[in-house]
Design a protein around this motif. Structure first.
Motif, PDB file in Angstrom:
ATOM      1  N   UNK A 200       6.936  13.654 -21.531  1.00 56.49           N
ATOM      2  CA  UNK A 200       8.068  13.445 -20.644  1.00 56.49           C
ATOM      3  C   UNK A 200       7.608  13.076 -19.244  1.00 56.49           C
ATOM      4  N   UNK A 201       6.539  13.740 -18.758  1.00 53.01           N
ATOM      5  CA  UNK A 201       6.004  13.369 -17.450  1.00 53.01           C
ATOM      6  C   UNK A 201       5.566  11.913 -17.439  1.00 53.01           C
ATOM      7  N   UNK A 202       4.937  11.507 -18.546  1.00 50.66           N
ATOM      8  CA  UNK A 202       4.445  10.130 -18.658  1.00 50.66           C
ATOM      9  C   UNK A 202       5.606   9.150 -18.560  1.00 50.66           C
ATOM     10  N   UNK A 203       6.675   9.405 -19.336  1.00 47.12           N
ATOM     11  CA  UNK A 203       7.808   8.476 -19.328  1.00 47.12           C
ATOM     12  C   UNK A 203       8.448   8.394 -17.953  1.00 47.12           C
ATOM     13  N   UNK A 204       8.697   9.560 -17.352  1.00 48.17           N
ATOM     14  CA  UNK A 204       9.359   9.551 -16.045  1.00 48.17           C
ATOM     15  C   UNK A 204       8.499   8.860 -15.000  1.00 48.17           C
ATOM     16  N   UNK A 205       7.178   9.062 -15.088  1.00 49.47           N
ATOM     17  CA  UNK A 205       6.302   8.420 -14.115  1.00 49.47           C
ATOM     18  C   UNK A 205       6.255   6.917 -14.275  1.00 49.47           C
ATOM     19  N   UNK A 206       6.131   6.470 -15.518  1.00 45.55           N
ATOM     20  CA  UNK A 206       6.065   5.027 -15.735  1.00 45.55           C
ATOM     21  C   UNK A 206       7.361   4.335 -15.341  1.00 45.55           C
ATOM     22  N   UNK A 207       8.489   5.001 -15.514  1.00 45.54           N
ATOM     23  CA  UNK A 207       9.751   4.339 -15.195  1.00 45.54           C
ATOM     24  C   UNK A 207      10.010   4.266 -13.707  1.00 45.54           C
ATOM     25  N   UNK A 208       9.097   4.751 -12.875  1.00 42.95           N
ATOM     26  CA  UNK A 208       9.216   4.512 -11.439  1.00 42.95           C
ATOM     27  C   UNK A 208       8.809   3.086 -11.105  1.00 42.95           C
ATOM     28  N   UNK A 209       8.199   2.385 -12.085  1.00 42.86           N
ATOM     29  CA  UNK A 209       7.671   1.066 -11.766  1.00 42.86           C
ATOM     30  C   UNK A 209       8.697   0.099 -11.188  1.00 42.86           C
ATOM     31  N   UNK A 210       9.911  -0.021 -11.753  1.00 46.28           N
ATOM     32  CA  UNK A 210      10.864  -0.943 -11.128  1.00 46.28           C
ATOM     33  C   UNK A 210      11.136  -0.609  -9.662  1.00 46.28           C
ATOM     34  N   UNK A 211      11.174   0.669  -9.324  1.00 46.69           N
ATOM     35  CA  UNK A 211      11.429   1.027  -7.928  1.00 46.69           C
ATOM     36  C   UNK A 211      10.240   0.694  -7.043  1.00 46.69           C
ATOM     37  N   UNK A 212       9.032   0.777  -7.584  1.00 45.08           N
ATOM     38  CA  UNK A 212       7.867   0.376  -6.797  1.00 45.08           C
ATOM     39  C   UNK A 212       7.894  -1.127  -6.537  1.00 45.08           C
ATOM     40  N   UNK A 213       8.266  -1.885  -7.575  1.00 45.35           N
ATOM     41  CA  UNK A 213       8.391  -3.337  -7.388  1.00 45.35           C
ATOM     42  C   UNK A 213       9.458  -3.624  -6.332  1.00 45.35           C
ATOM     43  N   UNK A 214      10.564  -2.861  -6.389  1.00 47.54           N
ATOM     44  CA  UNK A 214      11.615  -3.053  -5.389  1.00 47.54           C
ATOM     45  C   UNK A 214      11.101  -2.743  -3.993  1.00 47.54           C
ATOM     46  N   UNK A 215      10.231  -1.738  -3.886  1.00 47.79           N
ATOM     47  CA  UNK A 215       9.670  -1.394  -2.576  1.00 47.79           C
ATOM     48  C   UNK A 215       8.841  -2.549  -2.035  1.00 47.79           C
ATOM     49  N   UNK A 216       8.044  -3.163  -2.914  1.00 43.66           N
ATOM     50  CA  UNK A 216       7.241  -4.305  -2.471  1.00 43.66           C
ATOM     51  C   UNK A 216       8.158  -5.422  -1.990  1.00 43.66           C
ATOM     52  N   UNK A 217       9.202  -5.698  -2.769  1.00 41.50           N
ATOM     53  CA  UNK A 217      10.134  -6.761  -2.388  1.00 41.50           C
ATOM     54  C   UNK A 217      10.798  -6.436  -1.057  1.00 41.50           C
ATOM     55  N   UNK A 218      11.195  -5.162  -0.882  1.00 42.32           N
ATOM     56  CA  UNK A 218      11.851  -4.775   0.365  1.00 42.32           C
ATOM     57  C   UNK A 218      10.943  -4.974   1.561  1.00 42.32           C
ATOM     58  N   UNK A 219       9.678  -4.608   1.389  1.00 36.63           N
ATOM     59  CA  UNK A 219       8.768  -4.783   2.520  1.00 36.63           C
ATOM     60  C   UNK A 219       8.582  -6.251   2.844  1.00 36.63           C
ATOM     61  N   UNK A 220       8.536  -7.083   1.809  1.00 39.16           N
ATOM     62  CA  UNK A 220       8.395  -8.513   2.063  1.00 39.16           C
ATOM     63  C   UNK A 220       9.631  -9.046   2.782  1.00 39.16           C
ATOM     64  N   UNK A 221      10.812  -8.603   2.334  1.00 45.37           N
ATOM     65  CA  UNK A 221      12.045  -9.058   2.977  1.00 45.37           C
ATOM     66  C   UNK A 221      12.086  -8.606   4.427  1.00 45.37           C
ATOM     67  N   UNK A 222      11.616  -7.376   4.669  1.00 49.10           N
ATOM     68  CA  UNK A 222      11.654  -6.851   6.027  1.00 49.10           C
ATOM     69  C   UNK A 222      10.674  -7.556   6.935  1.00 49.10           C
ATOM     70  N   UNK A 223       9.628  -8.174   6.334  1.00 52.01           N
ATOM     71  CA  UNK A 223       8.711  -8.947   7.170  1.00 52.01           C
ATOM     72  C   UNK A 223       9.433 -10.127   7.789  1.00 52.01           C
TER      73      UNK A 223
END
Lengths: 309, 228
Positions: free
Chosen positions: B141-164
């Protein structure tokens, strides 16, 4: 000797009258769902014995009687099954309890009507967590909205408020029931009350009573002071009445002064929590803006900051 | 009668066998070593380090792909690992730094706060689902919950790029859409993996904390504001 036909389930106050009338009768103090059978067997087999089983004080009898009720108090506190017994609820049961906490009807004791001897820890825990985040996030949003027109304002997430909200809400939802339960058990011990609540039931009713604050805190984003005060009064009335309706039947057999004092304390603590949350998280900042142009600052800053009111 | 007895007792003839002391018994006991998989798994000491690392990286990358296209597969559950969640958590926490007024406490979450929220949040959700009667194991369960953070990490990268680029209302609208979409994706992906192991009348009770968990992480991503 009382025949089984004479023994029926009575409300608590009549039970005390019966007991004082016939001290030799056997008494069982278990919940309503099984008390007709219990009273029947007790009356049939009791005769003139003095058999008193007080569940809150005698753990062995508590285990036996809860097996009578079909529950299992499994294992010691070091086993996983022990804690699983506190999460023995279905989705519909949780939703039903939440509904009961939002719509308190007089005469419906939350613990007797909704919990029915199956207190859970799922509701209190996750309602507290949701409340922590909803208060922190809504407070952040409301301060952002109230300062949106101010160009000198720089948005800050204020994430430390989550920590403060968590400490306050969890302390309230878990320490106050401990204190209240301890106090009621002590009074019960000295006054021979019938039907005290277990620790879990007290925690449960406090947790569910906090549910109304979640939509209230979201509605607090709307920046009208009169609306916020109306909402807070409505929420306090609803959740306070859940608590009062639950604890009044236990407390009213006590001396008048103690009963009133207990209920007043419950209500006051609840009010303090609500108002404290509102004051801290939803401050409407009435300001001269922070970078007030003091005459000693260089002219560059004065020309940049415009007073927007 | 002796025949019947013999037939009814298997190995009846062996009951009289004994080995006299003066006959030495010796021999060889050896396990036939064939070219089996189990043999290869036990002798990874000789392979080059690059291969060892690449094997783990490939496993992690494989799971990332499973999160990108969530179907009810058991790959995430069967071979769980915690490298992926650690990598994602560290990346997310690092990207959330450098925000407004980092040195005073009016700003975004500190590095440690992100870690605590992700890991303790996952542990509490796992405990919750196990206490409600779920059949999934703790680390799966820890594995699944951790891996599913990936879309939010990608969103964070996109947000930082947009904020640039800019930090006005348009960028906020774009960030809001991206974060909402990735939050929905994360919740959907994790429930696709976790839903089967829950008792049917308690599914909503298990899904709600997952929803709350990703909502809070999404909030942290959305409210990231750069220092000016």
């Amino acid at each position: 000797m009382a025949s089984p036909n004479d023994l029926q389930f009575q409300e608590f106050e009549e039970a005390t009258e019966l007991l004082s009338a016939d001290p030799g009768a056997s008494t069982f103090s278990i919940s309503s769902s099984n008390s007709t059978t219990a009273a029947g067997t007790g009356g049939g087999g009791g005769g003139g014995e003095e058999v008193k089983l007080d569940l809150s004080e005698d753990e062995e009898d508590q285990e036996e009687s809860s097996e009578l009720l079909g529950q299992k108090q499994t294992g010691g506190f070091w086993t996983f099954e022990y804690y699983q017994s506190f999460f023995n609820v279905d989705t519909m049961q949780v939703l039903d309890r939440v509904k009961g906490s939002v719509m308190p009807l007089p005469g419906r004791n939350f613990i007797k009507h909704h919990l029915r001897n199956n207190p859970d820890l799922y509701g209190p825990f996750w309602i507290c967590v949701t409340l922590v985040f909803s208060v922190a996030i809504s407070g952040n949003l409301s301060s952002f909205l109230s300062e949106m027109g101010n160009p000198a304002f720089h948005y800050r997430p204020q994430f430390h408020r989550v920590t403060i909200a968590a400490v306050v809400i969890f302390l309230y939802a878990w320490l106050v029931p401990v204190g209240l339960w301890g106090f009621l058990t002590w009074r019960q011990g000295t006054e021979r009350q019938i039907g005290g609540y277990s620790f879990l039931e007290t925690v449960c009713v406090y947790g569910y009573s906090l549910f109304i604050y979640i939509p209230t805190s979201i509605l607090w984003i709307i920046p009208f002071e009169w609306l916020r005060w109306t909402l807070i009064v409505v929420a306090m009335v609803i959740s306070g009445s859940v608590l009062v309706l639950t604890f009044w039947p236990v407390v009213r057999d006590d001396t008048k002064a103690m009963a009133v004092a207990t209920v007043v304390t419950i209500v006051v603590l609840h009010t303090l929590l609500a108002i404290g949350c509102k004051m801290y998280f939803f401050q409407t900042v009435i300001h001269p803006p922070a970078p007030v142009p003091v005459p000693t600052t260089p002219p560059v800053h004065v020309s940049l900051s415009t007073k927007s009111h | 009668m002796a025949a019947a007895e013999e037939a009814s007792r298997p190995f009846a003839g062996l009951s009289d066998v004994s080995i006299s002391e003066d006959i030495p018994v010796e021999g060889d006991i050896s396990v036939p070593v064939g070219s089996s998989r189990r043999d290869e798994e036990f002798s990874t000491l000789d392979e080059p380090v690059k291969e060892t690392i690449l094997r783990d990286l490939r496993a992690v990358g494989n799971k990332f792909i499973h999160v990108l296209y969530p179907k009810r597969s058991s790959a995430l559950l069967r071979d769980w690992d915690l490298w992926g969640p650690l990598l994602l958590c560290v990346t997310l926490a690092l990207l959330l730094q450098g925000g407004a007024a980092d040195n005073d406490d009016q700003g975004g979450p500190q590095f440690a706060e992100v870690f605590v929220i992700v890991w303790f949040g996952s542990i509490i959700i796992t405990l919750n689902s196990k206490l409600l009667g779920g059949t999934i194991s703790f680390f799966q369960s820890l594995c699944v919950l951790g891996y599913c953070i990936m879309p939010l990490t990608v969103a964070m990268i996109v947000c930082r790029l947009v904020l640039l680029g800019s930090s006005g209302t348009v960028s906020f609208a774009v960030r809001l859409i991206v974060v909402t979409a990735s939050f929905g994706w994360s919740t959907f992906a994790s429930t696709a993996f976790l839903a089967d192991s829950q008792p049917p009348n308690r599914k909503a009770l298990v899904v709600y904390p997952v929803f709350l968990f990703y909502f809070v992480i999404g909030w942290m991503v959305l409210t990231f504001s750069p220092s000016q």
